[in-house]
Design a protein around this motif. Structure first.
Motif, short mmCIF file in Angstrom:
data_model
loop_
_atom_site.label_atom_id
_atom_site.label_comp_id
_atom_site.label_asym_id
_atom_site.label_seq_id
_atom_site.Cartn_x
_atom_site.Cartn_y
_atom_site.Cartn_z
N UNK A 305 -10.52 65.23 76.38
CA UNK A 305 -9.66 65.48 75.65
C UNK A 305 -8.77 65.85 76.52
N UNK A 306 -7.52 65.10 76.00
CA UNK A 306 -5.97 65.60 76.82
C UNK A 306 -5.07 65.64 76.04
N UNK A 307 -3.82 65.81 76.99
CA UNK A 307 -2.09 65.96 76.23
C UNK A 307 -1.34 65.19 77.47
N UNK A 308 0.31 65.63 76.49
CA UNK A 308 1.30 65.00 77.28
C UNK A 308 1.74 66.34 78.29
N UNK A 309 2.56 66.35 78.66
CA UNK A 309 3.96 67.16 79.73
C UNK A 309 4.51 66.30 80.32
N UNK A 310 5.82 67.46 79.90
CA UNK A 310 6.80 66.28 80.60
C UNK A 310 8.58 67.15 80.66
N UNK A 311 9.49 66.47 81.18
CA UNK A 311 11.03 66.76 80.97
C UNK A 311 11.54 65.71 80.00
N UNK A 312 12.66 65.89 79.56
CA UNK A 312 13.63 64.97 78.75
C UNK A 312 14.66 65.68 79.32
N UNK A 313 15.63 65.00 79.56
CA UNK A 313 17.12 65.55 80.13
C UNK A 313 17.83 64.24 80.05
N UNK A 314 19.03 64.60 80.53
CA UNK A 314 20.27 63.14 81.58
C UNK A 314 19.31 62.26 82.21
N UNK A 316 20.87 62.14 85.11
CA UNK A 316 21.57 63.15 86.25
C UNK A 316 20.77 64.44 86.11
N UNK A 317 19.80 63.34 86.78
CA UNK A 317 18.71 64.87 87.14
C UNK A 317 17.43 64.85 87.95
N UNK A 318 17.54 65.89 88.33
CA UNK A 318 17.24 66.42 90.27
C UNK A 318 15.38 65.58 89.90
N UNK A 319 15.29 64.83 89.99
CA UNK A 319 13.77 64.17 89.53
C UNK A 319 12.75 64.31 90.74
N UNK A 320 13.13 64.81 92.60
CA UNK A 320 12.07 65.48 93.10
C UNK A 320 11.60 66.16 92.60
N UNK A 321 12.53 67.61 91.97
CA UNK A 321 11.72 68.62 91.25
C UNK A 321 11.36 68.65 89.86
N UNK A 322 11.62 67.71 89.38
CA UNK A 322 11.37 67.78 88.46
C UNK A 322 10.28 67.19 88.19
N UNK A 323 9.77 66.58 88.80
CA UNK A 323 8.58 65.94 89.32
C UNK A 323 7.39 66.67 89.67
N UNK A 324 8.35 67.34 91.05
CA UNK A 324 6.87 68.65 91.29
C UNK A 324 6.84 69.55 90.33
N UNK A 325 7.55 70.03 88.91
CA UNK A 325 7.27 70.74 88.83
C UNK A 325 6.05 69.99 87.61
N UNK A 326 6.53 69.02 87.06
CA UNK A 326 5.45 68.11 86.45
C UNK A 326 4.29 67.67 86.57
N UNK A 327 4.39 68.31 87.83
CA UNK A 327 2.90 67.24 88.54
C UNK A 327 1.81 68.88 88.30
N UNK A 328 2.60 69.42 88.64
CA UNK A 328 1.85 71.85 88.80
C UNK A 328 1.41 72.17 87.33
N UNK A 329 2.21 71.67 86.80
CA UNK A 329 2.35 72.27 85.17
C UNK A 329 0.92 71.72 84.45
N UNK A 330 1.21 70.20 85.57
CA UNK A 330 0.07 69.00 84.95
C UNK A 330 -1.53 69.76 85.33
#
Length: 344
Positions: A305-314, A316-330
């Motif tokens: 059982x699995x799903x997808x979590x993530x972010x969609x944006x322009x 111009x994105x704060x990639x490091x912060x976004x990756x860190x948040x997505x990784x932790x929520x994952x």
């Protein structure tokens, strides 16, 4: 292509400044803001080289430069330094999940809300499903001179049917022989593991090629059905960003985050176990997604059982912060799913 240390640093500073300000970055401002031990003329020459190499571009209305898709890709792949969430933020997020009702729907909704509020972009979470569909066996039943019914049984014992139209005549005996052989060769495979038929443009599709193409499409569509229920949060926050001041782009973006379009656009093929995928600009399918980026990860039990979590944006994105948040929520969702389903 590998940039020199100095040129790579200048590219990273341009991207960091542009992400923060949404304004084109000039050489003199770069020197002053970061106290660079370089003259503005030297930095200008390096920026011209970066532009020639395709890492930055020059807006018509400004003397400054902004990152290109290639620049963002190089930054994410070679320069970005991901900073883990602080202990305080991790504890706060974990507390919210522990306070939520012990239901999948609550967890996915909360995950999307947390990401949207933290990052100011659109967050998306699919509900967990059995994501991998494995072929078990098939039958081919003659329906007419050039038609057959494809009956496919998947590893979860579900039965699926498709009607196939052929470019040549078929009979039941040859269909049965073909099905028996393919059952032996393909048992246990997923859609991307089925050999693609080799057909030159203008050639007729052989019976076997037509069956393989239909089987591949069926298994692929079954896996994508797990994306039907997508929780989306943060669209309003994202639209407040300067990229969306143009009304036409707002309308295009609203269409892009609509459920059906979003399901089709999700670059699920980019997702690998234990990783966070960043898909930038023109790496996406056509349309408004070409000016946007996905940061995505799979959560749940590998092979289960699995799903997808993530972010969609322009882009111009704060990639490091976004990756860190997505990784932790994952990681949080994965642990909850393992507990909920009794996985290891």
């Amino acid at each position: 292509m590998v940039l020199s240390e100095r040129r790579a640093r200048i590219l990273a500073l341009i991207i960091d400044d542009y992400v923060d300000s949404a304004q084109p970055v000039g050489s003199q401002a770069l020197v002053q803001r970061h106290n660079l031990p370089l003259s503005s003329a030297t930095v200008r020459n390096e920026m011209q080289a970066l532009e020639i190499e395709g890492f930055i571009t020059h807006p018509h209305t400004s003397a400054g430069r902004i990152p290109s898709n290639r620049g963002y890709r190089y930054y994410v792949g070679s320069l970005m330094r991901e900073k883990p969430l602080s202990a305080e933020e991790r504890a706060r997020i974990l507390h919210q999940f522990h306070q939520a009702a012990r239901r999948i729907e609550e967890w996915t909704s909360l995950a999307a809300t947390v990401l949207a509020r933290a990052l100011g972009n659109t967050a998306l979470v699919t509900e967990p499903r059995l994501r991998e569909v494995f072929f078990k066996n098939m039958q081919l039943v003659e329906l007419g001179e050039r038609r057959a019914l494809l009956v496919v049984v998947t590893a979860d014992a579900a039965v699926h049917q498709r009607v196939i139209e052929f470019d040549e005549s078929v009979d039941q005996e040859s269909l049965t022989l073909l099905a028996n052989r393919l059952n032996v060769e393909l048992r246990g495979r997923r859609w991307h593991e089925i050999p693609a038929p080799q057909v030159r443009p203008g050639d007729q599709l052989s019976v076997e090629a037509a069956v393989l193409a239909e089987l591949t499409d069926l298994l692929r569509s079954l896996e994508r059905e797990g994306l039907d229920d997508i929780v989306v949060e943060g669209v309003r926050e994202m639209l407040r960003q300067p990229e969306f001041e143009d009304s036409d782009r707002v309308l295009d973006t609203l269409a892009a985050v609509e459920g059906r379009e979003l399901r089709r656009a999700l670059p699920v093929e980019s997702l690998a176990p234990e990783s966070v995928a960043v898909v930038i600009g023109d790496e996406n399918r056509e349309g408004p997604y070409q000016e946007m980026s996905f940061v995505l990860a799979r959560y749940g039990v590998e092979g289960g059982v699995a799903g997808i979590v993530g972010v969609l944006g322009p882009t111009r994105m704060a990639y490091a912060d976004t990756v860190a948040h997505v990784r932790y929520i994952r990681d949080v969702l994965t642990q909850l799913i393992r507990t909920f389903y009794g996985g290891d």
